[in-house]
Design a protein around this motif. Structure first.
Motif, PDB file in Angstrom:
ATOM      1  N   ASP A 194      -1.297  -5.394   6.285  1.00  0.00           N
ATOM      2  CA  ASP A 194      -2.519  -5.213   7.293  1.00  0.00           C
ATOM      3  C   ASP A 194      -3.817  -4.980   6.687  1.00  0.00           C
ATOM      4  OD1 ASP A 194      -0.706  -5.753   9.245  1.00  0.00           O
ATOM      5  OD2 ASP A 194      -0.345  -3.561   9.722  1.00  0.00           O
ATOM      6  N   SER A 195      -3.934  -4.383   5.520  1.00  0.00           N
ATOM      7  CA  SER A 195      -5.302  -4.136   5.096  1.00  0.00           C
ATOM      8  C   SER A 195      -5.919  -5.174   4.412  1.00  0.00           C
ATOM      9  CB  SER A 195      -5.212  -3.188   4.061  1.00  0.00           C
ATOM     10  OG  SER A 195      -4.417  -3.274   3.015  1.00  0.00           O
ATOM     11  N   ARG A 197      -4.988  -8.515   5.616  1.00  0.00           N
ATOM     12  CA  ARG A 197      -5.477  -9.382   6.509  1.00  0.00           C
ATOM     13  C   ARG A 197      -6.896  -8.782   7.072  1.00  0.00           C
ATOM     14  NH1 ARG A 197      -1.390 -12.450   8.494  1.00  0.00           N
ATOM     15  NH2 ARG A 197       0.731 -11.870   7.749  1.00  0.00           N
ATOM     16  N   GLU A 198      -7.141  -7.687   7.116  1.00  0.00           N
ATOM     17  CA  GLU A 198      -8.251  -7.033   7.707  1.00  0.00           C
ATOM     18  C   GLU A 198      -9.463  -7.345   6.432  1.00  0.00           C
ATOM     19  OE1 GLU A 198     -10.358  -2.843   8.984  1.00  0.00           O
ATOM     20  OE2 GLU A 198      -8.427  -3.068   8.490  1.00  0.00           O
ATOM     21  N   SER A 202     -13.851  -9.565   6.054  1.00  0.00           N
ATOM     22  CA  SER A 202     -14.859  -8.531   6.201  1.00  0.00           C
ATOM     23  C   SER A 202     -15.523  -8.928   4.895  1.00  0.00           C
ATOM     24  CB  SER A 202     -14.434  -7.309   6.181  1.00  0.00           C
ATOM     25  OG  SER A 202     -13.597  -6.807   5.168  1.00  0.00           O
TER      26      SER A 202
END
Length: 328
Positions: A194-195, A197-198, A202
């Motif tokens: 998840d981190s 993908r985030e 960014s």
């Protein structure tokens, strides 16, 4: 596992044992995923009593054989060591490679009165003991290799590069009393993505990338890189804060003709309420010193022994974490 069997390390080691009798020996062997530019050969050196501390605490001789070979039909190429390649299947990316790689076989002189202690330590935590002994040898050998290779090649010495870990307790007639062999898997695991993908959507967080590289460098015994990257991570964090939060970033660079130190920048950020901490300034200064001083010593040539950097690297990472945990 334990065993009583004859090991045949090769004529060169057996000849050495005849001319240099030893009570017992620890025999290590492994291959490395690169080619060392030295000629194949047999080498010896002596070490002080703290070389293998806390596992072996006596002066002793170490001998090793460097053997480089050409391997064909490999499925994975090696850095700077792929001699030729050919496709297995023209329809997909599927090649076989011919590569050069190198192996080391190391004999550590050992004494009878150390036997029981070492065997017990291996039974309690075999892999840790094996890694500690192998790493000490690798560091010395490869630091010397880097020192004399004239920039043609250089290696960061790490047991994590070895194909496997092999440890044998032998006598001078090469009868094995104790033998253990293990694979070298350390990072084969899955983490939550998840981190990741985030992060893809960014801005790059430079300080975090450097800090994580520092942690991995420490884990794999590259303490020089760990010290430098922790310092870069901390200064990147402070600089990012200055440029993102303050109206006049240039005022944090110099006062008159003098450039501001990282400690002065932190104090100024705190005085102007751009940075707050649960710690007082004296504690913060102490932690900054743990990060900055080891790096500064390296940059300014005040490091005289490359094998004693572990504690400095560890304190540097810990200091960064304490500072991060206490910002408000």
């Amino acid at each position: 596992m334990t065993s009583m069997m004859i090991y045949h390390p090769g004529d060169i080691f057996e000849d050495y044992a005849k001319n240099n009798p030893f009570e017992m020996g620890i025999f290590l062997e492994f291959t490395l995923p690169y080619y060392l530019t030295l000629n194949r050969g047999f080498y010896t050196f002596s070490v002080k009593e703290n070389f293998f501390a806390p596992y072996l605490i006596k002066e002793r001789k170490i001998t090793f054989e460097l053997d480089s070979r050409c391997r064909d039909s490999q499925s994975v190429p090696l850095r700077e060591a792929t001699f030729q390649f050919e496709p297995n299947d023209l329809n997909i990316w599927n090649y076989k490679y011919t590569v050069f790689n190198s192996g080391l076989r190391i004999l550590i002189e050992t004494f009878n009165d150390e036997r029981d202690s070492i065997i017990q330590q291996i039974k309690n935590n075999g892999k840790e003991v094996m890694i500690a002994l192998m790493q000490s040898c690798l560091e010395f050998i490869l630091f010397k290799y880097n020192e004399t290779s004239d920039g043609i090649h250089a290696i960061s010495p790490s047991v994590y590069d070895c194909s496997h870990l092999s440890f044998n307790f032998v006598y001078s007639n090469f009868i094995i009393e104790y033998m253990t062999i293990t694979g070298n898997l350390n990072t084969i695991q899955q983490v939550n993505d998840d981190s990741f993908r985030e992060a893809l959507n960014s801005d790059i967080i430079v300080w975090k990338a450097f800090l994580n590289e520092s942690k991995y460098a420490f884990k794999t015994f590259d303490y020089k890189k760990s010290i430098i990257y922790t310092a870069i991570a901390f200064e990147s964090f402070i600089t990012s804060l200055i440029y993102s939060k303050t109206p006049d970033p240039n005022s944090y660079e110099k006062e008159g003709p003098n450039f501001l130190t990282i400690r002065t920048k932190v104090h100024k950020l705190m005085d102007n309420n751009y940075l707050k901490s649960k710690l007082d300034k004296s504690d913060i200064d102490y932690l900054i010193n743990d990060i900055a001083y080891p790096r500064n010593d390296m940059v300014h040539g005040k490091v005289f022994e490359l094998s004693n950097l572990r504690q400095k690297a560890e304190k540097s990472i810990e200091a960064f974490q304490i500072l991060q945990d206490n910002w408000m």
